[in-house]
Design an enzyme around this catalytic site. Sequence first.
Site, PDB file in Angstrom:
ATOM      1  N   ASP A 128      -0.517   7.906   7.623  1.00  0.00           N
ATOM      2  CA  ASP A 128       0.541   8.195   6.656  1.00  0.00           C
ATOM      3  C   ASP A 128       0.068   9.109   5.537  1.00  0.00           C
ATOM      4  O   ASP A 128       0.893   9.661   4.796  1.00  0.00           O
ATOM      5  CB  ASP A 128       1.068   6.893   6.042  1.00  0.00           C
ATOM      6  CG  ASP A 128       1.825   6.038   7.043  1.00  0.00           C
ATOM      7  OD1 ASP A 128       2.021   6.500   8.186  1.00  0.00           O
ATOM      8  OD2 ASP A 128       2.215   4.909   6.682  1.00  0.00           O
ATOM      9  N   VAL A 187      -9.639   1.926  -5.140  1.00  0.00           N
ATOM     10  CA  VAL A 187     -10.134   3.288  -5.310  1.00  0.00           C
ATOM     11  C   VAL A 187      -9.300   3.964  -6.389  1.00  0.00           C
ATOM     12  O   VAL A 187      -8.089   4.126  -6.256  1.00  0.00           O
ATOM     13  CB  VAL A 187     -10.057   4.080  -3.989  1.00  0.00           C
ATOM     14  CG1 VAL A 187     -10.488   5.533  -4.214  1.00  0.00           C
ATOM     15  CG2 VAL A 187     -10.935   3.439  -2.930  1.00  0.00           C
ATOM     16  N   GLY A 201      -9.232   2.461   3.459  1.00  0.00           N
ATOM     17  CA  GLY A 201      -8.029   1.911   4.064  1.00  0.00           C
ATOM     18  C   GLY A 201      -8.338   1.121   5.314  1.00  0.00           C
ATOM     19  O   GLY A 201      -8.958   1.633   6.247  1.00  0.00           O
ATOM     20  N   PHE A 230      -4.079   0.505  10.319  1.00  0.00           N
ATOM     21  CA  PHE A 230      -4.259   0.846  11.727  1.00  0.00           C
ATOM     22  C   PHE A 230      -5.282   1.976  11.896  1.00  0.00           C
ATOM     23  O   PHE A 230      -6.151   1.916  12.760  1.00  0.00           O
ATOM     24  CB  PHE A 230      -2.921   1.273  12.336  1.00  0.00           C
ATOM     25  CG  PHE A 230      -1.949   0.154  12.505  1.00  0.00           C
ATOM     26  CD1 PHE A 230      -2.103  -0.782  13.514  1.00  0.00           C
ATOM     27  CD2 PHE A 230      -0.859   0.026  11.653  1.00  0.00           C
ATOM     28  CE1 PHE A 230      -1.200  -1.824  13.674  1.00  0.00           C
ATOM     29  CE2 PHE A 230       0.042  -1.016  11.805  1.00  0.00           C
ATOM     30  CZ  PHE A 230      -0.127  -1.939  12.818  1.00  0.00           C
ATOM     31  N   GLY A 231      -5.176   3.016  11.061  1.00  0.00           N
ATOM     32  CA  GLY A 231      -6.081   4.146  11.184  1.00  0.00           C
ATOM     33  C   GLY A 231      -7.505   3.805  10.794  1.00  0.00           C
ATOM     34  O   GLY A 231      -8.456   4.151  11.499  1.00  0.00           O
ATOM     35  N   GLU A 287      15.969  -3.369  12.037  1.00  0.00           N
ATOM     36  CA  GLU A 287      15.382  -4.653  12.416  1.00  0.00           C
ATOM     37  C   GLU A 287      15.593  -5.701  11.327  1.00  0.00           C
ATOM     38  O   GLU A 287      15.836  -6.873  11.622  1.00  0.00           O
ATOM     39  CB  GLU A 287      13.902  -4.461  12.726  1.00  0.00           C
ATOM     40  CG  GLU A 287      13.690  -3.638  13.994  1.00  0.00           C
ATOM     41  CD  GLU A 287      12.239  -3.349  14.315  1.00  0.00           C
ATOM     42  OE1 GLU A 287      11.949  -2.957  15.459  1.00  0.00           O
ATOM     43  OE2 GLU A 287      11.386  -3.507  13.414  1.00  0.00           O
TER      44      GLU A 287
END
Length: 416
Positions: A303, A82, A14, A17-18, A173
């Site tokens: 997440d 994956v 991934g 962000f992480g 938003e």
Amino acid sequence: MKEQQKSQHIVIVGAGFGGIRAVRALREADVQITLIDKHNYHLFQPLLYQVSTATLSIDDIAYPVRAMIKSQKNVLFRMGEVTGIDLERKSVILDTDEIKYDYLVLATGGTTNYFGIKSVENYSFGMKTLDESVTIRNHILHQFELASYEKDKDKRRALLTFIIVGGGPTGVESAGALSELIYLVMAEEYHNLNFKEVRIVLVEASDKVLASMPEELREVTVETLIRKHVEVRLCVQVTEYDGERLTLKGGEIIPTHTVIWAAGVQAVPLLDKLNIKQDQARRAIVNEYLQLPDHQEVFVIGDSARFEHNGGPLPMIAPVAIQQADVAAKNIKKLIKGKVLEKFAYKDVGSMATIGRNAAVVHMGRIKLKGFFAWLIWSLVHILRLIDFRNRFVVFMKWVWEYVFYDRLVRIITRQ
């Protein structure tokens, strides 16, 4: 001569962000890293709704992964899907290959949660990927082209009815941005349309929007949306959608060709294949060090992970993924050196949402802001969080252009 110890191989799945944060946190470590993602770019998801409402282009909020890691010599990027992970053999299985690891970081992110409503999944628009946001933009623009020459009043009103489901930051938003696109930009161009026929509806199943915000800021949000011609429907549940009619619990039917689903997030299906403990949102249940309890060489963050905090799970937002990535990287280095691991403790950075021009709400600790100054803070934070200087500059200039000239530059209908 003593044989040199082989560097440990860390696989990170991934490039969100992480994942990117974990890669950078391991920059100085004596390890080999393989970063895997099915896309070749890092996506700034908080601004996806601005792509869907014609404010930004896709390359404004996405940046090539290889460009991000080119100066970090201990990492290689592998673009691929994956398809499985063999936890016993310590192997990540791709659609074309298999990669062994000593340590694994799963930062696979989230996907749209339709709560088992198949018709909604089939016919509504999710907004978790670049492709989905561009599809929404094309669809919205196309609805106005169709409506501008539709003679039947009922059909025209259905074309001009836009439903957004979900009262979290994405839904709020999106509703605000869509209202400004329609009433500030398109109303000046479609002279043969009666914009009193346009209907924007924000639907929320609970009794509040922006549930993590203080009550006074939630009330300001609803009042602002109403001023922007958005109907706010609370305590309303969606039961079915066939592409033309949205059915609400209680039997109400709304004719519409546009339902944007922003009502829920869950972990990606990959975790379902691992035979591990998961929560209702399909997230892996991790221990206090962010490890899978039965496989302590595997860390799950963002997440993909359920981590208990103050009696409940942490929200599925970028600050959580970033903080967890830092701790996961530290703990991998500690494991390699045989040191005591660090427990993860989340530091709440607050929450914020923009409702459009000069309108936002910000809650940070004891600070509660609304209106213009909150909007400035929201804008600054999101500009600074963008990865590259070019992205920051381009986004800033597009926001300035829109603010001064009441115009959206990205209103090209493409083949998608």
